[in-house]
Scaffold this motif. Structure first.
Motif, PDB file in Angstrom:
ATOM      1  N   LYS A  42       3.930   1.487  -1.110  1.00 55.90           N
ATOM      2  CA  LYS A  42       4.595   1.587  -2.411  1.00 55.90           C
ATOM      3  C   LYS A  42       3.651   2.179  -3.452  1.00 55.90           C
ATOM      4  O   LYS A  42       4.047   2.992  -4.290  1.00 55.90           O
ATOM      5  CB  LYS A  42       5.099   0.216  -2.873  1.00 55.90           C
ATOM      6  CG  LYS A  42       5.936   0.269  -4.157  1.00 55.90           C
ATOM      7  CD  LYS A  42       6.379  -1.124  -4.567  1.00 55.90           C
ATOM      8  CE  LYS A  42       7.475  -1.646  -3.684  1.00 55.90           C
ATOM      9  NZ  LYS A  42       8.790  -0.989  -3.965  1.00 55.90           N
ATOM     10  N   GLN A  43       2.365   1.781  -3.404  1.00 55.63           N
ATOM     11  CA  GLN A  43       1.403   2.318  -4.364  1.00 55.63           C
ATOM     12  C   GLN A  43       1.155   3.804  -4.117  1.00 55.63           C
ATOM     13  O   GLN A  43       1.032   4.589  -5.053  1.00 55.63           O
ATOM     14  CB  GLN A  43       0.085   1.539  -4.286  1.00 55.63           C
ATOM     15  CG  GLN A  43      -0.906   1.906  -5.388  1.00 55.63           C
ATOM     16  CD  GLN A  43      -0.347   1.632  -6.770  1.00 55.63           C
ATOM     17  OE1 GLN A  43       0.076   0.518  -7.070  1.00 55.63           O
ATOM     18  NE2 GLN A  43      -0.324   2.653  -7.625  1.00 55.63           N
ATOM     19  N   GLU A  64      -7.104   3.553 -14.554  1.00 56.83           N
ATOM     20  CA  GLU A  64      -6.017   3.599 -13.574  1.00 56.83           C
ATOM     21  C   GLU A  64      -5.787   5.012 -13.079  1.00 56.83           C
ATOM     22  O   GLU A  64      -5.605   5.250 -11.879  1.00 56.83           O
ATOM     23  CB  GLU A  64      -4.735   3.039 -14.191  1.00 56.83           C
ATOM     24  CG  GLU A  64      -3.537   3.080 -13.241  1.00 56.83           C
ATOM     25  CD  GLU A  64      -2.276   2.609 -13.915  1.00 56.83           C
ATOM     26  OE1 GLU A  64      -1.204   2.693 -13.277  1.00 56.83           O
ATOM     27  OE2 GLU A  64      -2.336   2.177 -15.088  1.00 56.83           O
ATOM     28  N   ARG A  95       4.169   5.618  -5.626  1.00 54.51           N
ATOM     29  CA  ARG A  95       4.163   5.663  -7.087  1.00 54.51           C
ATOM     30  C   ARG A  95       3.070   6.579  -7.614  1.00 54.51           C
ATOM     31  O   ARG A  95       3.253   7.267  -8.624  1.00 54.51           O
ATOM     32  CB  ARG A  95       4.028   4.243  -7.651  1.00 54.51           C
ATOM     33  CG  ARG A  95       5.266   3.404  -7.404  1.00 54.51           C
ATOM     34  CD  ARG A  95       5.245   2.082  -8.137  1.00 54.51           C
ATOM     35  NE  ARG A  95       6.540   1.426  -8.017  1.00 54.51           N
ATOM     36  CZ  ARG A  95       6.853   0.278  -8.622  1.00 54.51           C
ATOM     37  NH1 ARG A  95       5.952  -0.337  -9.372  1.00 54.51           N
ATOM     38  NH2 ARG A  95       8.052  -0.250  -8.468  1.00 54.51           N
ATOM     39  N   ASP A  96       1.939   6.621  -6.923  1.00 52.33           N
ATOM     40  CA  ASP A  96       0.882   7.549  -7.334  1.00 52.33           C
ATOM     41  C   ASP A  96       1.335   8.993  -7.158  1.00 52.33           C
ATOM     42  O   ASP A  96       1.112   9.844  -8.033  1.00 52.33           O
ATOM     43  CB  ASP A  96      -0.389   7.300  -6.522  1.00 52.33           C
ATOM     44  CG  ASP A  96      -1.126   6.043  -6.968  1.00 52.33           C
ATOM     45  OD1 ASP A  96      -0.784   5.509  -8.040  1.00 52.33           O
ATOM     46  OD2 ASP A  96      -2.031   5.601  -6.248  1.00 52.33           O
ATOM     47  N   ARG A 131       0.847  -1.204   0.000  1.00 49.05           N
ATOM     48  CA  ARG A 131       0.000   0.000   0.000  1.00 49.05           C
ATOM     49  C   ARG A 131       0.877   1.245   0.000  1.00 49.05           C
ATOM     50  O   ARG A 131       0.604   2.208  -0.732  1.00 49.05           O
ATOM     51  CB  ARG A 131      -0.924   0.003   1.216  1.00 49.05           C
ATOM     52  CG  ARG A 131      -1.834   1.228   1.288  1.00 49.05           C
ATOM     53  CD  ARG A 131      -2.811   1.125   2.460  1.00 49.05           C
ATOM     54  NE  ARG A 131      -3.655   2.310   2.540  1.00 49.05           N
ATOM     55  CZ  ARG A 131      -3.340   3.412   3.222  1.00 49.05           C
ATOM     56  NH1 ARG A 131      -2.198   3.452   3.868  1.00 49.05           N
ATOM     57  NH2 ARG A 131      -4.159   4.445   3.259  1.00 49.05           N
ATOM     58  N   ARG A 135      -7.508   7.836  -4.991  1.00 52.25           N
ATOM     59  CA  ARG A 135      -6.662   7.270  -3.942  1.00 52.25           C
ATOM     60  C   ARG A 135      -5.823   8.351  -3.264  1.00 52.25           C
ATOM     61  O   ARG A 135      -5.685   8.371  -2.035  1.00 52.25           O
ATOM     62  CB  ARG A 135      -5.734   6.198  -4.513  1.00 52.25           C
ATOM     63  CG  ARG A 135      -6.374   4.830  -4.677  1.00 52.25           C
ATOM     64  CD  ARG A 135      -5.302   3.747  -4.715  1.00 52.25           C
ATOM     65  NE  ARG A 135      -4.320   3.995  -5.757  1.00 52.25           N
ATOM     66  CZ  ARG A 135      -4.405   3.516  -6.995  1.00 52.25           C
ATOM     67  NH1 ARG A 135      -5.438   2.769  -7.344  1.00 52.25           N
ATOM     68  NH2 ARG A 135      -3.465   3.767  -7.888  1.00 52.25           N
ATOM     69  N   MET A 193      -6.287   6.613  -9.360  1.00 51.88           N
ATOM     70  CA  MET A 193      -5.178   7.271  -8.683  1.00 51.88           C
ATOM     71  C   MET A 193      -5.615   8.610  -8.100  1.00 51.88           C
ATOM     72  O   MET A 193      -5.253   8.958  -6.977  1.00 51.88           O
ATOM     73  CB  MET A 193      -4.019   7.481  -9.651  1.00 51.88           C
ATOM     74  CG  MET A 193      -2.776   8.031  -8.969  1.00 51.88           C
ATOM     75  SD  MET A 193      -1.504   8.496 -10.141  1.00 51.88           S
ATOM     76  CE  MET A 193      -2.250   9.968 -10.831  1.00 51.88           C
TER      77      MET A 193
END
Length: 306
Positions: free
Chosen positions: A207-208, A253, A211-212, A205, A260, A257
């Motif tokens: 890491k995501q 995606e 990256r976002d 989570r 998120r 993002m």
């Protein structure tokens, strides 16, 4: 390219050697003298006899009070074998370079940090022939930097904070502050720091989230690591077999993002905002919204035309 958390935790000091002495002084309170010069040395400690031993990172620090060898070991877990190998490393390095060696252990684990900080005593109890006292950097003493201004004041230390604290409930705040601070330094250095952090984030989570955030401010996508991620996406697209499917996937995606990032930052997302983002099929517009999501305090501000 840094490929693992283990590598990133020690190679960050190769990228910014001054961070190491800074961490010793500020985090551990060790009055280590300010280096005039720091140079990376060969990490291969292999002897003539075929017994291969390597330290993780080895630096030579020239100071007004002498020359020191900074031996950096990235430690993921408790390992009893280090009781023999760490004293060996220090003795061998002193014999080879005739400089005082200093052992620094860096870890993401509090348990490992407590273990590593215990002195290694070799010899008769009370009259030891050799005592090794590692200096340990870990989540219990590296500052948790979750404030943008604090991160901007010391970006390398903020990077180290994210690398050691990038998990748990504070991950989003830490990573968001660092993402903002990276915009205050040159883009090439920022792109390298981005990869070090990405390699250290073991929580999927976190890491995501990272990256976002990096996608939104376009640092991550300038780094070779991004090409790997893009290739993974292209491979998924090839399996789908149609360009239309790939385009729809990218739109979905990016919309996810946007939402998120808002949710991770604690910005309330109303049903109307969510529906408008989900309904958008314009990839360029979603890109703009993703960049705004990193900064807005009200989700409706995504749609304000400048």
């Amino acid at each position: 390219m840094v490929g693992s958390s283990h590598e990133a935790l020690h190679r960050i000091f190769q990228k910014d050697p001054g961070l190491l002495t800074h961490a010793l002084q500020r985090v551990l309170g060790v009055p280590f003298p300010e280096p005039r010069e720091i140079a990376a040395l060969n990490v291969d400690l292999t002897e003539i006899e075929p017994v291969e031993r390597r330290v993780d990172t080895l630096l030579r620090a020239e100071t007004d009070k002498g020359t020191y060898l900074l031996v950096v070991e990235s430690q993921g877990e408790v390992d009893g074998r280090k009781r023999g190998s760490w004293p060996y490393y220090l003795s061998y390095l002193y014999e080879k370079y005739r400089c005082e060696p200093v052992l620094i252990v860096i870890t993401q684990s509090s348990t490992t940090a407590r273990w590593a900080s215990q002195p290694i005593k070799l010899g008769f109890p009370g009259w030891e022939s050799l005592i090794v006292r590692p200096l340990v950097l870990g989540p219990d003493n590296v500052p948790l930097i979750a404030d943008v201004r604090e991160a901007e004041r010391d970006v390398p230390l903020a990077v180290l904070s994210a690398m050691t604290h990038g998990r748990g409930p504070n991950a989003a705040a830490i990573l968001e502050s660092l993402a903002a601070a990276l915009k205050t330094i040159d883009r090439d250095s920022a792109a390298v720091f981005v990869q070090f952090v990405d390699s250290c984030l073991v929580d999927p989570r976190a890491k995501q989230i990272w990256r976002d955030l990096m996608t939104a401010i376009q640092y991550f996508w300038r780094h070779p690591l991004a090409e790997q991620v893009r290739e993974e996406g292209r491979e998924e697209g090839r399996e789908e077999g149609r360009e239309e499917g790939r385009e729809q996937g990218r739109v979905q995606e990016r919309a996810e993002m946007v939402l998120r990032v808002l949710e991770w930052r604690g910005v309330p997302v109303s049903d109307a905002v969510r529906e408008r983002v989900d309904a958008c099929t314009d990839l360029d517009k979603l890109e703009i919204w993703a960049q705004r999501a990193v900064h807005v305090t009200d989700a409706a501000e995504l749609f304000v035309e400048s």
